[in-house]
Design an enzyme around this catalytic site. Structure first.
Site, mmCIF file in Angstrom:
data_model
loop_
_atom_site.group_PDB
_atom_site.id
_atom_site.type_symbol
_atom_site.label_atom_id
_atom_site.label_comp_id
_atom_site.label_asym_id
_atom_site.label_seq_id
_atom_site.Cartn_x
_atom_site.Cartn_y
_atom_site.Cartn_z
ATOM 1 N N GLY A 33 80.017 22.281 86.584
ATOM 2 C CA GLY A 33 80.547 23.580 87.026
ATOM 3 C C GLY A 33 81.674 24.060 86.140
ATOM 4 O O GLY A 33 82.167 23.347 85.271
ATOM 5 N N ASP A 47 74.083 21.422 80.045
ATOM 6 C CA ASP A 47 75.013 22.416 80.606
ATOM 7 C C ASP A 47 75.530 23.360 79.538
ATOM 8 O O ASP A 47 76.184 24.359 79.851
ATOM 9 C CB ASP A 47 76.191 21.715 81.305
ATOM 10 N N ASP A 59 92.662 19.878 83.424
ATOM 11 C CA ASP A 59 93.798 20.746 83.759
ATOM 12 C C ASP A 59 93.396 22.216 83.874
ATOM 13 O O ASP A 59 94.220 23.068 84.181
ATOM 14 C CB ASP A 59 94.909 20.577 82.715
ATOM 15 N N GLY A 60 92.123 22.507 83.567
ATOM 16 C CA GLY A 60 91.655 23.892 83.678
ATOM 17 C C GLY A 60 92.112 24.784 82.530
ATOM 18 O O GLY A 60 91.905 25.993 82.561
ATOM 19 N N LYS A 67 88.216 31.873 79.982
ATOM 20 C CA LYS A 67 88.072 30.437 79.753
ATOM 21 C C LYS A 67 89.452 29.860 79.451
ATOM 22 O O LYS A 67 90.135 30.342 78.540
ATOM 23 C CB LYS A 67 87.106 30.215 78.573
ATOM 24 N N GLY A 77 84.898 24.271 85.175
ATOM 25 C CA GLY A 77 86.123 23.533 85.482
ATOM 26 C C GLY A 77 87.360 24.220 84.940
ATOM 27 O O GLY A 77 88.475 23.923 85.347
ATOM 28 N N ASP A 82 79.264 27.774 74.216
ATOM 29 C CA ASP A 82 80.180 26.629 74.247
ATOM 30 C C ASP A 82 80.413 26.021 72.874
ATOM 31 O O ASP A 82 79.908 24.956 72.534
ATOM 32 C CB ASP A 82 79.701 25.568 75.254
HETATM 33 P P1 AMP Z 1 82.117 21.125 77.813
HETATM 34 O O1 AMP Z 1 81.818 19.796 77.198
HETATM 35 O O2 AMP Z 1 83.302 21.837 77.214
HETATM 36 O O3 AMP Z 1 80.926 21.991 77.884
HETATM 37 O O4 AMP Z 1 82.585 20.833 79.327
HETATM 38 C C1 AMP Z 1 81.913 19.987 80.191
HETATM 39 C C2 AMP Z 1 82.485 20.105 81.588
HETATM 40 O O5 AMP Z 1 83.855 19.735 81.611
HETATM 41 C C3 AMP Z 1 82.416 21.495 82.171
HETATM 42 O O6 AMP Z 1 82.150 21.363 83.545
HETATM 43 C C4 AMP Z 1 83.809 22.022 81.944
HETATM 44 O O7 AMP Z 1 84.145 23.031 82.849
HETATM 45 C C5 AMP Z 1 84.645 20.794 82.142
HETATM 46 N N1 AMP Z 1 85.923 20.844 81.411
HETATM 47 C C6 AMP Z 1 86.117 20.748 80.079
HETATM 48 N N2 AMP Z 1 87.425 20.841 79.779
HETATM 49 C C7 AMP Z 1 88.092 20.989 80.949
HETATM 50 C C8 AMP Z 1 89.479 21.125 81.319
HETATM 51 N N3 AMP Z 1 90.436 21.136 80.411
HETATM 52 N N4 AMP Z 1 89.747 21.260 82.628
HETATM 53 C C9 AMP Z 1 88.801 21.259 83.559
HETATM 54 N N5 AMP Z 1 87.486 21.131 83.275
HETATM 55 C C10 AMP Z 1 87.124 20.981 82.002
HETATM 56 MG MG MG Z 2 80.166 23.528 78.530
#
Ligand code: AMP
Ligand code: MG
Length: 488
Positions: A86, A248, A121-122, A109, A88, A258
């Protein structure tokens, strides 16, 4: 103010997303605004650059009509299924229908924690946000389907990765954020009703003209598979390595999405990876077609329950579809690589010629972009020295070039026309890693000059721009070991 939202995803059943507001940041300031894209979306640039506009782009202010949500999805990450990922650290503000009639998501983002954040940390840092901005916008300028960057805002806060970094929020624009992982999320829960709603929604939004004789799920599968085959063929032709082709990160729209540990090849090396976490090389350059096929097999599994009530029959139908995909992908790639060589048809050993050139390039670690661009110039008849100089064994290259010229002379048009055609598919400029890093370092230190210059040049990647020849050059040996880190 300004945004004319017309939201549809937020209208889907509750379990598709979580209603959540961005977390305000301390001191937002604008790093970059994409005026061209703002125009396409009918957003006046002067409103976006105003304090109220910057507050919106930072998540400090919710524009009228926005219905902020974090979307639910699952995904296979490096082959391992994670039933809940989801958004995040992303929040969908809403959808806008532009002047061209296209509906697009506007998403922040790096806008703070959501119910999907797990341990994260979002947030996002200036570096990865500007990389996504530059690389995504270059992809667009190269003619490759992609999510876009509308703006980047500095938050005035720090994020902690390997150490403290300046924080940022990216405003991302996409034809949607529906991923293969979105289907997997509902399939894993046995939620047929949600799956069926999602199929109808995605089909209507992205492939309204897809033939549905065999049902909506198969129509969507075929359309997505075709779009992904074409997309990966474009990546390969341009020397692009996505870096994290998890399910994803595969949008059903067929857009590149992404930009994390992605990069364009400098020296040609089919097994090159850039991501520090891709230790096994799963997503190496030349493995991307296999990764796409693997992801499409997961997509097929997620859709199976809708394809036929009898699981064995559904499998049979989908396996037949999957079996046809490698040839579909190979054909898309072959068309691309022939175009790069100025050749119209695969006859007369054209593909063999392409294969031989790539083998020599790999053996000599020749710069991928420079080689094809110089070949384009050589097609005009100016001589082969500039290309030959890129090889350790120029004599061998010249032998190959002799055959290539003969084959090219059989193509319609004059040599100048051959060269012009090749220049339209072989860019002079790509976002070279060392240049992107320089632009980021300057931006972190408060100087947006290098970023702006790079953006300007990369907006016209197929045009010779002699005043920017420094940006066309490959990195020196000190920059060869470039890696990106997934802690984006
Ligand atoms: P990604 O590899 O960037 O596609 O991210 C994979 C998952 O990790 C997704 O669900 C993102 O929303 C979550 N995510 C990545 N970085 C963060 C972050 N700094 N804080 C919260 N969720 C994260
Ligand atoms: Mg992603």
């Amino acid at each position: 103010m300004l945004f004319r939202f017309d939201n549809t995803y937020a209208r889907l059943p509750e379990r598709f997303c979580a209603r959540v507001l961005p977390t305000p940041v301390a001191a937002p300031s604008l790093l970059a605004l994409n005026r061209g894209l703002a125009g396409e979306l009918g957003l006046p640039a002067e409103q976006l650059t105003s304090p109220e506009g910057v507050a919106v782009l930072a998540g400090n202010r919710i524009p009228e009509g926005a219905e902020p949500v974090a979307c639910a999805y699952a995904g296979h990450q490096f082959g391992v299924f994670v039933p809940q990922l989801g958004d995040g650290r992303a929040i969908l503000l809403g959808e806008i229908v532009g002047g061209d009639g296209r509906r697009r998501d506007v998403q922040l983002k790096g806008s703070g924690r959501t119910p999907f954040s797990r341990d994260g940390d979002g947030r996002a840092a200036v570096g990865p946000v500007l990389r996504e901005y530059l690389v995504g916008e270059t992809m667009h300028a190269l003619g490759v389907p992609t999510t876009r960057a509308l703006a980047a805002v500095r938050t005035g806060e720090e994020v902690f990765r390997q150490g403290p970094l300046p924080g940022a929020v990216l405003t991302r624009v996409a034809s949607s954020h529906i991923r293969v992982g979105t289907f997997e999320y509902f399939a894993a829960r046995g939620d047929r009703e949600a799956l069926s709603r999602l199929v109808a929604f995605a089909l209507e939004r992205h492939y309204p003209d897809a033939p549905r004789r065999e049902g909506a799920a198969l129509a969507l599968f075929d359309a997505v598979a075709g779009a992904q085959a074409d997309l990966v063929a474009r990546w390969l032709a341009l020397g692009f390595v996505h870096g994290v082709m998890n399910t994803d990160n595969m949008a059903v729209s067929g857009e590149t999405i992404d930009y994390g540990p992605c990069a364009f090849l400098d020296a040609y090396d089919p097994l090159r990876t850039f991501s520090s976490i891709d230790r096994g090389g799963r997503y190496a350059f030349a493995r991307q077609p296999d990764a796409a096929l693997w992801n499409l097999a997961r997509f097929a599994e997620a859709l199976a329950a809708l394809v036929d009530a009898d699981p064995a029959r559904a499998d049979g139908i989908l396996n037949e579809r999957l079996a046809a995909l490698p040839a579909r992908l190979a054909a898309a790639y072959e068309a691309e690589i022939l175009r790069k060589l100025g050749l119209g048809s695969p006859d007369d050993g054209a593909l063999e010629l392409a294969r031989e050139l790539l083998e020599r390039m790999a053996a000599d670690r020749v710069d991928y972009t420079l080689c094809f661009r110089r070949l384009s110039a050589a097609a005009a008849g100016a001589g082969d020295s500039e290309v030959a100089d890129l090889f350790h064994s120029p004599a061998q290259f010249r032998k190959w070039a002799g055959r290539w010229h003969r084959r090219l002379s059989g193509e319609p048009g004059t040599p100048a026309e051959h060269a012009a055609r090749m220049c339209r598919v072989n860019p002079a400029f790509i976002p070279r890693n060392h240049r992107v890093e320089q632009a980021i370092a300057a931006a972190e230190a408060g100087d947006m000059g290098p970023f702006e210059r790079l953006s300007r040049v990369l907006a016209r990647p197929y045009d010779d721009q002699p005043e920017a020849s420094d940006l066309a050059e490959p990195p020196g040996p000190e920059q060869w070991s470039y890696r990106t880190f997934c802690g984006t």
